[in-house]
Design a protein around this motif. Structure first.
Motif, PDB file in Angstrom:
ATOM      1  N   ARG A   1       1.097  -1.282   0.174  1.00 45.99           N
ATOM      2  CA  ARG A   1      -0.364   0.284  -0.205  1.00 45.99           C
ATOM      3  C   ARG A   1       1.165   1.773  -0.362  1.00 45.99           C
ATOM      4  O   ARG A   1       0.350   2.203   0.015  1.00 45.99           O
ATOM      5  CB  ARG A   1      -0.868  -0.171   1.085  1.00 45.99           C
TER       6      ARG A   1
ATOM      7  N   ARG B   1       3.178   1.941  -2.080  1.00 40.83           N
ATOM      8  CA  ARG B   1       3.693   1.910  -3.294  1.00 40.83           C
ATOM      9  C   ARG B   1       5.744   2.100  -3.394  1.00 40.83           C
ATOM     10  O   ARG B   1       5.708   2.745  -4.413  1.00 40.83           O
ATOM     11  CB  ARG B   1       3.094   3.580  -3.724  1.00 40.83           C
TER      12      ARG B   1
ATOM     13  N   GLY C   1       5.262  -0.049  -7.347  1.00 39.70           N
ATOM     14  CA  GLY C   1       3.786   0.659  -6.619  1.00 39.70           C
ATOM     15  C   GLY C   1       2.717   0.112  -5.841  1.00 39.70           C
ATOM     16  O   GLY C   1       3.374  -1.163  -5.445  1.00 39.70           O
ATOM     17  N   GLU C   2       1.907  -0.129  -6.764  1.00 40.90           N
ATOM     18  CA  GLU C   2       0.765  -0.917  -5.288  1.00 40.90           C
ATOM     19  C   GLU C   2       0.383  -2.214  -6.119  1.00 40.90           C
ATOM     20  O   GLU C   2      -0.523  -3.212  -5.178  1.00 40.90           O
ATOM     21  CB  GLU C   2      -0.543  -0.518  -5.525  1.00 40.90           C
TER      22      GLU C   2
END
Lengths: 679, 434
Positions: free
Chosen positions: A248, A250, A255-256
């Motif tokens: 989360r 990222r 990233g996510e």
């Protein structure tokens, strides 16, 4: 694009024309709250949380859809805006169960945070709330409609981000709900992107739900140990156990993004068949022994074989760290005096390095104007790379070309698709010459369909296009690339893996984190030492089995498919196991080898030596320490290494070599073990 | 088919063929100036047709009252993309039943209006999006379309003008929301019927993201008369800025409910008393919803008013879609508010929070108040919740639910207060059980 000047809350803000107001404000440090707005996904304007006052507009405007304009005057801090936010939260809470005390999301819930900051302290809703029972859509995904605020992030990430579109909306008004693609259940990538992007506790995961609270875990950012894409996964650890993986924050190249493996397939580490004590073969089968005794047994035999000039074979791993791989090959070469060292080669990195062409990073896949994918089902085997390319297509209209044997997901976004028979890949690529030559730049990804001579021919093709071309050689596992660059390969005169297995005259075979008996028969009866997490086919045949720590239980660095080096963080311990590096050190010490020459067996010390001696690996340690990724520099192509054919294990989204067999979650989903699954 | 006797006060422009034998047929249409307007439009050329439309002061009959000529003028005629003509026949506003009659009785008038629109914006395909409940109307339309194709009024090289135009009917699936133009386009494209973010507006990016002329059935049906007799003649029928006639659908407690074509600006009280035969049973008039259920209610004393867009806007209501709902002195205003909210709650598409949650909350709250379960604080809460929706929802449906509610509470507050604390509804013959 030219910048425009506008005023937000009395502050002059400059932003490129067409920037969305919500983004311009964010960059100026002014928060405009929103649920449905999500950077990179289609606009919705559904939650109405981002309503702001814009001078000359007759009513409040949604900042998530309004492009900034020169001279625009915006107010986000007026009583009217505050009242609008408060009223939206009041509305959204009317049918929300407010079961925060038992909700997985409690403590990290965007709705909680919003109500805390912008909401009302009391409820005026006296009517009966709507209730719908919770549903299990798959072992991974559970849906709790009453908690859902219908921001449609899940629907968009699944359709736009993943290219799967397994989620939709059914019914109308307050009876609207998110629905899975197969009526009562999901058939999809089971990636859990929908769960992580959910701002509330409406979507929860089978592995994490009702297990713990977010504040009770330690959150350790490390690198996923499954495929070669090198995704950062932040493991939630409590009591030496992984409760979840997500990203989360990222951080990391991904990233996510995470697939099912990065999020949920860390459970292999807690499998009940995990080896927790060393085993030595006796007449009645394996006998559990102490570490001291096991090391003594191995070191004694190794020393004895070394002394009499016996023949060693060493097989390294696709999963162990660069430090371990480097130390192992050094120990083999200098300590055991053997050049018989190799690993399961899953892609022809060696030939690509020798071609001395530019290599793409994972970020290049998101930015390059054009991408050519040759001979691989990327969405299945490299789901993060596929995600990058899909995002590139969505955000930058990148042109994607596929040359493949059967349909692949990337076909949906492809400018051109070329179908080929096995072996026809290069000829297929050639048919794209005119189109590709018109592109301003290109990244070419290729799998094991292109190897040896064909790699040289592919790079010659790329060079002949007259445009900048970068390459990615696809390999299978978390450190397959690093194993090559650290020299877990025979130099001229050494044996390759298939040669070692077939030799018949080895006195000792040392297998570290590999399972060669799965694919090869072992000729002869060497003294077989296996370091592994489980009693694999190879371990079952061993004389000594040493229980190893997994990647999540150690520090060190790994190199992903694009050559990006990232650091593992030790997340927890499994008592009874040791890291491979420590095992190497203990064996070396017990053998009485020259420890000064081998150096200390700590990851940082070994990495310092790697930086000094391995071309391209003199990398900024501070960046790695801070969790960053750095692409290793140009390598010398390992001029001494012996080339050998490569073969991908052909894993799918739901298999991960030997490790995958011990992940209950991977095996629990309907799609497992997976033909190549097509969404 | 007609459902009510015509009134001598009517000015029959769009409904001039209503009641003729076989009014649906092409022959009847041709016998009464049919397709003359199209020929004339071709001779005039697009620019002049647009000019006539502007002169006519025709304003959108779907409810918003946007000048039709201006709307057509926004369509980039020279865009390289295909252009479309779309008819909004998703007539769903409670109290409104005029488009049905126009399609049932004079389908060719609508087709000719579409043809002219297509000619003006250089579109060659038109769709009629008909609400799902009007299944039999689709059959009538399809017959008229087939007849037009057979006789060369649709298809290739229409009447030798070199202009091609195809028309298709498409059925909705019973969602009020699909009457909102962007939701209609989504539905027509085969997607879930939720509205789009605007701008861009359909004139620029409509069906399949192409420039689109999108109007109500009545608006298109007015076009042939305007072109045939001139924009000025049409404009002269109404009041300044409100050209022409309008089909008013008078329902509720009147002696002669029905659809009547009257000039714009016709007085509402006259409409009730002289056109619709007065309030039923000699009762007193209590309130009127002047333009379909989304329009704020007018009290009896506010009903001496000119029925045009601007006068009603001044009275803080709307002319809307022409659905005039008349309520006599025995009508419970709480129940009326509840009935309307029940409709909007049922029809809310669920896209945005304030409409989705607000309509449900208000429906439950109004039901509780009507049953006597309300307390003093509930009355202001009703108005406040509606105001929290007003102007903040994704599409106008939220406003359509909020506006009448606010008006009911403001204008009939004492009736809401008469329902509180266990009191039975004063208008129900039997006490309501709590």
């Amino acid at each position: 694009m030219a910048n425009v000047k506008l005023t937000i809350d009395g502050k002059t803000v400059e932003a490129p024309a067409n920037t969305l107001l919500i983004e311009a404000a964010r960059r100026a440090g002014i928060e405009i709250p929103a649920f449905c707005y999500y950077e990179g996904l289609a606009l919705q304007a559904a939650c109405r949380m981002c309503l702001v006052e814009v001078e000359k507009a007759p009513k409040l405007m949604t900042a998530c859809t309004l492009p900034v304009a020169e001279g625009m005057v915006v107010r986000t801090n007026t009583p009217q805006v505050a009242q609008a936010r408060k009223s939206m939260l009041e509305f959204v809470l009317t049918n929300h169960p407010l079961d925060c005390p038992v909700c997985d999301k409690g403590g990290e819930c965007e709705l909680q945070d919003m109500v805390f900051r912008y909401g009302a302290g009391e409820s005026r809703f006296l009517e009966v709330k709507q209730h719908v029972d919770e549903r299990e859509w798959s072992p991974v995904v559970f849906y709790d409609r009453p908690r859902c605020i219908l921001c449609f992030r899940c629907v968009r990430i699944c359709a736009e981000g993943m290219g799967v579109a397994a989620l939709g909306v059914v019914n109308r008004g307050a009876s609207s709900e998110i629905a899975p693609n197969r009526g009562d259940h999901l058939e999809c990538d089971e990636c859990g992107m929908c769960i992580d992007i959910c701002p509330v506790g409406a979507l929860t995961s089978g592995t994490y739900r009702y297990r713990t609270r977010p504040w009770e875990m330690q959150h350790v950012g490390t690198i996923c140990t499954h495929c070669a894409d090198g995704c950062k996964t932040t493991l939630g650890i409590r009591n030496n156990r992984i409760h979840r993986g997500n990203n989360r924050d990222r951080s990391g190249v991904n990233g996510e993004f995470l697939c099912i493996k990065g999020r949920y397939a860390g459970d292999f580490a807690h499998h009940e068949e995990r080896l927790l004590t060393p085993l030595v073969r006796s007449q009645d089968g394996f006998k559990p022994v102490s570490w001291a005794e096991a090391i003594k047994t191995v070191a004694g035999r190794f020393a004895e074989i070394r002394q009499r000039g016996g023949k060693f074979g060493v097989i390294g791993s696709n999963h162990t760290t660069n430090e371990e791989n480097y130390y192992l090959q050094k120990l083999a070469r200098t300590g055991l005096g053997t050049n018989n060292i190799d690993h399961h080669r899953t892609g022809d990195v060696l030939s690509l390095l020798r071609a001395r062409v530019p290599l793409a990073t994972t970020a290049d896949l998101y930015h390059s104007k054009a991408v050519l994918i040759v001979g691989v089902d990327l969405a299945q085997q490299h789901s993060f790379l596929a995600y990058q390319i899909r995002a590139n297509w969505r955000h930058h209209q990148a042109r994607v070309y596929t040359v493949r044997r059967g349909p692949v997901r990337e076909d949906k976004i492809a400018a051109r698709i070329v179908s080929v028979e096995p072996g026809g890949e290069l000829a297929g690529v050639e048919t794209l010459r005119d189109d590709l030559a018109k592109e301003p730049e290109l990244v070419i990804l290729f799998g094991d369909a292109i190897q040896g001579e064909a790699v040289a021919r592919l790079t010659e093709f790329g060079s002949s296009l007259g445009i900048p071309v970068k390459y990615v050689c696809l390999v299978d596992y978390s450190n397959s690339r690093g194993a090559v660059e650290m020299g877990v390969l025979p130099a001229e005169g050494g044996m390759t893996l298939p040669e070692m297995m077939a030799a018949g005259d080895l006195d000792a075979l040392w297998v570290v984190g590999a399972n060669p008996l799965r694919r090869h028969a072992l000729a002869g009866k060497p003294f077989l030492v296996v370091q592994d997490l489980f009693l694999t086919e190879t371990a079952q045949a061993a004389d000594v089995v040493l229980p190893a720590a997994s990647a999540y239980e150690k520090s060190g660095t790994v190199t992903n498919v694009c050559g990006e080096v990232q650091r593992l963080q030790k997340a927890f311990e499994t008592p009874g196991t040791k890291t491979d590096l420590e095992i190497f050190g203990l064996i070396a010490r017990e053998m009485g080898l020259d420890l000064k020459q081998l150096g200390p067996w700590t990851p940082s010390a070994v990495f310092a030596e790697i930086a000094r001696t391995v071309p391209g690996y003199d990398l900024p340690v501070e960046v790695l320490e801070a969790g960053g990724a750095v692409q290793a520099g140009p390598s010398d192509g390992l001029p001494d290494a012996v080339w050998a054919p490569v073969q991908s294990a052909g894993d799918t989204l739901f298999t991960s070599g030997t490790l995958g067999r011990y992940s209950k979650m991977l095996n629990a989903v309907r799609e497992a073990p997976g033909e190549l699954y097509r969404a | 088919m007609l459902y009510n006797e015509p009134s001598p006060l009517e000015v029959k422009v769009l409904t001039r063929r209503f009641g003729l034998p076989n009014s649906q047929s092409l022959d009847t249409y041709l016998a009464s100036d049919g397709y003359k307007a199209f020929r004339k439009a071709v001779e005039m050329g697009p620019e002049k047709v647009l000019e006539e439309l502007k002169v006519s002061n025709l304003r959108g009959r779907g409810g918003a009252g946007f000048p039709t000529g201006m709307k057509w003028g926004f369509v980039p005629r020279n865009s390289p993309k295909p252009k479309y003509v779309v008819v909004n026949a998703d007539e769903g506003e409670p109290g409104t039943c005029k488009d049905r009659l126009l399609m049932e009785n004079d389908p060719h008038q609508l087709l000719e209006g579409m043809l002219i629109a297509g000619f003006v914006v250089d579109a060659h395909v038109g769709y009629i999006y008909v609400r799902g409940e009007y299944r039999y109307v689709i059959e009538i339309l399809d017959r008229a379309i087939a007849e037009a194709y057979e006789r060369g009024y649709l298809g290739k090289n229409i009447l030798g003008t070199g202009f091609d135009f195809d028309v298709y009917t498409h059925t909705g699936a019973g969602s009020y929301e699909c009457g909102e133009e962007s939701a209609l386009l989504e539905s027509l494209e085969g997607k879930r019927g939720v509205p789009r973010i605007r701008p861009p507006f359909p004139a620029v990016a409509g069906l399949y993201q192409c420039p689109t002329v999108l109007n109500n059935v009545e608006s298109f049906s007015a076009v042939p008369a305007i072109i045939r007799d001139g924009g000025a003649a049409f404009a002269a029928l109404g009041t300044p800025k409100n050209g022409g006639t309008r089909l008013f659908c008078i329902s509720g407690h009147v002696n002669k409910p029905g659809v009547y074509e009257l000039p714009m600006g016709f007085n509402l009280l006259r409409m009730i008393n002289e056109v619709a035969g007065g309030v039923r049973g000699g009762k007193k008039l209590k309130a009127v919803i002047p333009g379909g259920s989304s329009c704020p209610v007018l009290k009896a004393e506010e009903c001496d008013i000119s029925m045009d867009f601007d006068s009603l806007a001044k009275a803080k209501s709307m002319l809307g879609s022409g659905g005039v709902i008349v309520m006599d002195e025995d009508t419970c205003m709480v129940k009326a508010a509840l009935r309307i909210m029940r409709f909007y709650q049922h029809e809310s598409c669920g896209w945005c929070i304030p409409c989705r949650e607000g309509t449900l909350w208000l429906r439950k709250l109004l039901a509780r108040v009507h049953e006597g379960g309300g307390t003093q604080s509930d009355v202001p809460l009703i108005g406040e919740l509606a105001k929290n929706m007003l102007g903040r929802t994704f599409c106008p449906l939220g406003d359509a639910a909020a506006m009448p509610t606010i008006a009911f509470v403001e204008k009939f507050r004492e009736e809401f207060e008469a329902h509180l604390n266990g009191a039975p509804c004063p208008f129900e013959s039997k006490p309501v059980s709590a």
